[in-house]
Scaffold this active site. Sequence first.
Site, mmCIF file in Angstrom:
data_model
loop_
_atom_site.group_PDB
_atom_site.id
_atom_site.type_symbol
_atom_site.label_atom_id
_atom_site.label_comp_id
_atom_site.label_asym_id
_atom_site.label_seq_id
_atom_site.Cartn_x
_atom_site.Cartn_y
_atom_site.Cartn_z
ATOM 1 N N HIS A 103 0.837 -1.209 0.000
ATOM 2 C CA HIS A 103 0.000 0.000 0.000
ATOM 3 C C HIS A 103 0.872 1.259 0.000
ATOM 4 O O HIS A 103 0.717 2.139 -0.844
ATOM 5 C CB HIS A 103 -0.912 -0.018 1.235
ATOM 6 C CG HIS A 103 -1.796 1.179 1.365
ATOM 7 N ND1 HIS A 103 -3.109 1.184 0.960
ATOM 8 C CD2 HIS A 103 -1.555 2.425 1.828
ATOM 9 C CE1 HIS A 103 -3.634 2.380 1.170
ATOM 10 N NE2 HIS A 103 -2.713 3.158 1.712
ATOM 11 N N GLU A 104 1.788 1.328 0.939
ATOM 12 C CA GLU A 104 2.629 2.522 1.041
ATOM 13 C C GLU A 104 3.546 2.643 -0.173
ATOM 14 O O GLU A 104 3.858 3.743 -0.613
ATOM 15 C CB GLU A 104 3.447 2.500 2.340
ATOM 16 C CG GLU A 104 2.598 2.530 3.613
ATOM 17 C CD GLU A 104 1.564 3.640 3.640
ATOM 18 O OE1 GLU A 104 1.780 4.697 3.013
ATOM 19 O OE2 GLU A 104 0.507 3.446 4.285
HETATM 20 ZN ZN LIG Z 1 -2.910 5.200 2.018
#
Ligand SMILES: [Zn+2]
Length: 687
Positions: free
Chosen positions: A475-476
């Site tokens: 995600h990051e």
């Molecule tokens: Zn996010």
Amino acid sequence: MDSHPDLSGNPLLEPWTGPFGAPPFERLRPEHFRPAFDAALAQRRAEIASIAGNPEAPTFDNTIAALERSGEALDRVGAAFFSLVGADSNDALRQIEREIAPILARERDAILLDDALFARVEALHAGREPLPLAAEAARVLDRRHTAFVRAGAALAPDKKARLAAIGERLATLGAEFGQNVLADEKAFAMMLDGPDDLVGLPESFLAAAAGAAAERGAPGGYAVTLSRSSVEPFLQFSARRDLREKVFRAFVARGANGGAHDNGAIMSEVVRLRAERAALLGFDSFAHFRLADAMAKTPEAALGLLRRVWAPAREEASREAQALRAMIVAEGGNFELEAWDWRYYAEKRRKALYDVDESEIKPYLPLEAMIAAAFDVAHRLFGLSFVERRDIALYHADARAWTVLGRGGEPIALFIGDYFARSSKRSGAWMGALRDQRKLDGKVLPIVVNVTNFARAGAGEACLLSFEEARTLFHEFGHALHGMLSDVTYPLLAGTDVATDFVEFPSQLYEHWLERPETLRRFARHHRTGEPMPEALIERLRAARRFNQGFATVEYAASALVDMALHLQGDASAIDVAAFEARELAAIGMPAAIAPRHSAPHFQHVFAGEGYSAGYYSYLWSEILDADGFEAFEESGDVFDPALAARLERFVYSAGNTREPDAAYRAFRGRDPAPEALLRKRGLAGA
Ligand SMILES: [Zn+2]
């Protein structure tokens, strides 16, 4: 008279000439920041004054481009400072943050309310048709103009003054709201006494509870606190129904306990002031004001999505509740399923159905392999390669740097990964930037940071991730790619500087590639034997993803619906927020055994600052985009389809804010997003 501090030798104000022009962290000391902030702010004030006071008629270059060029020193100082505050803080830095945060906010507002400056922007904007502006220049002019207008720059002086007063009052109320929630959280700790109180609790929870007890002066004991990371696992695992009820009741009462820390009056005033501000700016409600600058554009569009999801989610939750009630009966229990029972029985059911045990998965997910997997997906989609380098002194020995190379082998960014938890680091995971991409006066390459809080392994051991942690890493890294692939001229439009309901699209979309067998087969290998993760385990993992989604969707959507309804009030002069929330929940048919994820008195996304006010729907909105967007790859039969990947790069990951988000999405997908993929992903499609 102010004394003039000696700024010579302050590394924050000198050119950064080291590798990649990264901040010289090894030379930065806390005492460098305040004088550097003051000098950089003075410099920006002078730059703004010379733009606003320019005797020449406004042109794009002497006004808009000049604004884009202003504040560069402040950007550098701020980026270095806020990176440290988040990832490697100390008392001295935190003290400077308390001093500088309100000053930065005030100075930013002063620019937006500068009459002479706005007159120039307004003149350019009003006459923009005859200007032969390139598309990106037109966009940056429009974004600048919008920012001024939304801050009230076009209003008469008395209305401007009222707006400023409202803004200040809201800032104070937001801070008080957050402090009240924190005070209620701090005031509570439930000590677990003896083995009876510990039944069902796993090692990982006990370790955290022991730490919490020690912090509260009870070493050797176990404390359950009111932080979500303590409450949720306790409700999930504790076999003690009475203790679960006690913790749950304290958790949902945060901010609503009466007395000095009660948020009732604050919430009502906040809602009233926001409605007044929206009216001053010419909007029907605060929700209309907020949504006008989002991808959704209108409250009706956001509500339409929430309502589309609500009915199937409630039906699914009702099926889930039936199954949980059956478990209670089978155990010989003679009680109704309550909100403090749900997580406990759902966990038992999850184990029974999918038998996915964390300790079985983790050996296949070593951190190094997951970093390699995230890099590999970026290589297959966007042709990027990553070369680790050790010649850059970062702010902490744990942080690592990679040069990111584009298709032709040319450097496009510096990526910094800082993965391990430590006491100087804020909790959670995030992407940040030490420098934004731009091409205004020659190419400036971005420096992007990913920070996570994975537990460090013992000496000589591999750091092993849970599946959720691996998902967080992807995600990051999706956010990081949004910053690193950015290819725009103007800093205002760079990277992740996009609408709240669009910014999670590149990050959530990237998570999908982790779950694919194409990735797991290659990278999820046992850290000792090198064996790939068994196919059956991969299948169970994927199936477990849809488990309990009725509950999860209902608890989230209830909060989002209340948030939107509250901020749709045009005249909120007599509003009692707690009563309003209760009525709203009754009206939507909130299931009794599920509590909203956030109840108004502790709904920090909405009340502790502006962040997600009338914007909590954004998470689900972004999820429509990621589910629908990934289906494009699945439909193509190749999850790395080069043509799709090229469109994704061009219109999303490299495009920053150069176009409206809905247009960007259409250009990538070939059509508007449809919510059905989200329903399928969550297993709520009906049938
Ligand atoms: Zn996010």
